[in-house]
Design a protein around this motif. Structure first.
Motif, short mmCIF file in Angstrom:
data_model
loop_
_atom_site.label_atom_id
_atom_site.label_comp_id
_atom_site.label_asym_id
_atom_site.label_seq_id
_atom_site.Cartn_x
_atom_site.Cartn_y
_atom_site.Cartn_z
N ASN A 88 -37.82 64.08 52.98
CA ASN A 88 -36.78 63.14 52.59
C ASN A 88 -36.66 63.11 51.07
O ASN A 88 -37.65 63.32 50.35
CB ASN A 88 -37.10 61.74 53.11
CG ASN A 88 -36.98 61.64 54.62
OD1 ASN A 88 -36.13 62.29 55.23
ND2 ASN A 88 -37.85 60.85 55.24
N VAL A 89 -35.47 62.86 50.60
CA VAL A 89 -35.22 62.83 49.16
C VAL A 89 -35.53 61.44 48.62
O VAL A 89 -35.02 60.44 49.13
CB VAL A 89 -33.76 63.21 48.85
CG1 VAL A 89 -33.46 63.04 47.36
CG2 VAL A 89 -33.50 64.65 49.28
N LYS A 90 -36.38 61.38 47.60
CA LYS A 90 -36.78 60.10 47.01
C LYS A 90 -35.94 59.74 45.78
O LYS A 90 -35.72 58.56 45.49
CB LYS A 90 -38.25 60.14 46.61
CG LYS A 90 -39.21 60.37 47.78
CD LYS A 90 -40.63 60.46 47.27
CE LYS A 90 -41.62 60.71 48.39
NZ LYS A 90 -43.01 60.82 47.88
N ASP A 91 -35.53 60.76 45.03
CA ASP A 91 -34.81 60.52 43.79
C ASP A 91 -33.31 60.35 44.03
O ASP A 91 -32.77 60.78 45.05
CB ASP A 91 -35.00 61.69 42.82
CG ASP A 91 -36.46 61.90 42.44
OD1 ASP A 91 -37.15 60.89 42.23
OD2 ASP A 91 -36.89 63.06 42.36
N THR A 92 -32.66 59.73 43.09
CA THR A 92 -31.20 59.73 43.08
C THR A 92 -30.74 61.06 42.52
O THR A 92 -31.16 61.47 41.44
CB THR A 92 -30.66 58.58 42.21
OG1 THR A 92 -31.05 57.33 42.80
CG2 THR A 92 -29.14 58.64 42.10
N LEU B 142 -24.70 61.64 44.34
CA LEU B 142 -24.67 61.98 45.75
C LEU B 142 -25.33 60.88 46.57
O LEU B 142 -26.19 60.14 46.08
CB LEU B 142 -25.38 63.32 45.98
CG LEU B 142 -24.83 64.51 45.19
CD1 LEU B 142 -25.61 65.77 45.54
CD2 LEU B 142 -23.35 64.72 45.45
N ASN B 143 -24.95 60.81 47.83
CA ASN B 143 -25.50 59.80 48.73
C ASN B 143 -26.88 60.26 49.18
O ASN B 143 -27.00 61.18 50.00
CB ASN B 143 -24.57 59.61 49.93
CG ASN B 143 -25.12 58.59 50.92
OD1 ASN B 143 -26.12 57.92 50.66
ND2 ASN B 143 -24.46 58.47 52.05
N ARG B 144 -27.91 59.62 48.67
CA ARG B 144 -29.28 60.04 48.97
C ARG B 144 -29.59 59.98 50.47
O ARG B 144 -30.36 60.79 50.98
CB ARG B 144 -30.27 59.16 48.20
CG ARG B 144 -31.71 59.56 48.36
CD ARG B 144 -32.59 58.78 47.41
NE ARG B 144 -32.52 57.34 47.64
CZ ARG B 144 -33.03 56.43 46.82
NH1 ARG B 144 -33.63 56.81 45.71
NH2 ARG B 144 -32.94 55.14 47.09
N ILE C 254 -31.50 65.89 52.35
CA ILE C 254 -32.89 66.24 52.62
C ILE C 254 -33.26 67.43 51.74
O ILE C 254 -32.40 68.15 51.25
CB ILE C 254 -33.13 66.60 54.11
CG1 ILE C 254 -32.25 67.79 54.54
CG2 ILE C 254 -32.93 65.41 55.01
CD1 ILE C 254 -32.58 68.31 55.92
N ALA C 255 -34.56 67.61 51.52
CA ALA C 255 -35.05 68.75 50.74
C ALA C 255 -35.67 69.75 51.71
O ALA C 255 -36.60 69.42 52.45
CB ALA C 255 -36.09 68.29 49.72
N ALA C 256 -35.14 70.96 51.72
CA ALA C 256 -35.65 71.99 52.62
C ALA C 256 -37.07 72.36 52.27
O ALA C 256 -37.44 72.48 51.09
CB ALA C 256 -34.76 73.22 52.57
#
Length: 217
Positions: free
Chosen positions: A123-127, A139-141, A145-147
């Protein structure tokens, strides 16, 4: 049988070391041996894709492991690994992610289907912001997702999309991008990676990895 292509033929130039980062010591093992042992403990066939330059340094450690040599690019290296796979389903994993957990791999193995693919992700934590001609947009966090790896699909599909990419001279930054491009009919499922399964890329990452090993003792 499930096969694993363990990609470890890169240079890791951002580490500023005179040795491939996956050959650095990490506890009582080298970096690549952590994920290798995890996959082997779960009964997977593992194919290590190694650099010809690195092989003399690790030949003793590969005595009981299936291996092949890498190519000029990561894509070529993965293609070489796929040629050695015996399983119907394949997990492609970066050896620079040493802490992939057994539970995540078990989830993948227990849920795979030959007509589908699986993407391991964080999951993406940063904005996250995006540069555009009009400036910067946010972007809408929640939709990002981070591959991560493993990235998984049937051997048949992976061989197909990698060959098509080779014919087109198309280079992707990850494996499932090729499925998105050439086989959009394939459903991609998602498995959340364990938080410790980060990629060792910089010296700071390596120091964090060493700390994790110490804590786990």
């Amino acid at each position: 049988m499930v096969s694993v292509v363990l990609v470890m033929a890169g240079k890791g130039s951002r580490m500023n070391k005179n040795v491939n980062k996956v050959l650095l010591p990490l506890g009582q093992k080298l970096v690549f041996e952590h994920s290798l042992d995890t996959f082997k403990s779960l009964g997977c066939e593992v194919i290590c894709v190694v650099s010809k330059d690195d092989y003399p340094m690790i030949s003793e450690r590969l005595k009981h492991v299936k291996f092949t040599f890498g190519g000029q690019t990561r894509q070529e290296s993965v293609m070489n690994g796929l040629k050695e796979c015996s399983g119907d389903y394949v997990l492609i994993h970066d050896a620079a992610r040493p802490f992939i957990s057994e539970s995540v791999v078990r989830e993948i193995i227990s849920s795979y289907k030959l007509n589908e693919a699986i993407l391991c992700h964080h999951n993406v934590k940063d904005t996250i912001k995006c540069f555009t001609n009009d400036g910067v947009s946010t972007l809408n966090r929640a939709s990002l997702i981070a591959a991560s790896t493993p990235q998984c699909a049937s051997l048949e599909v992976l061989n197909e999309v990698y060959q098509k990419a080779s014919n087109d001279a198309f280079v992707a930054t990850d494996d499932l991008s090729l499925i998105e491009r050439y086989r959009p009919d394939i459903k991609i499922n998602y498995v959340l990676a364990n938080e410790e399964s980060f990629k060792i890329t910089t010296p700071l990452d390596y120091e964090l990895a060493k700390l994790i090993v110490e804590v786990k003792k």
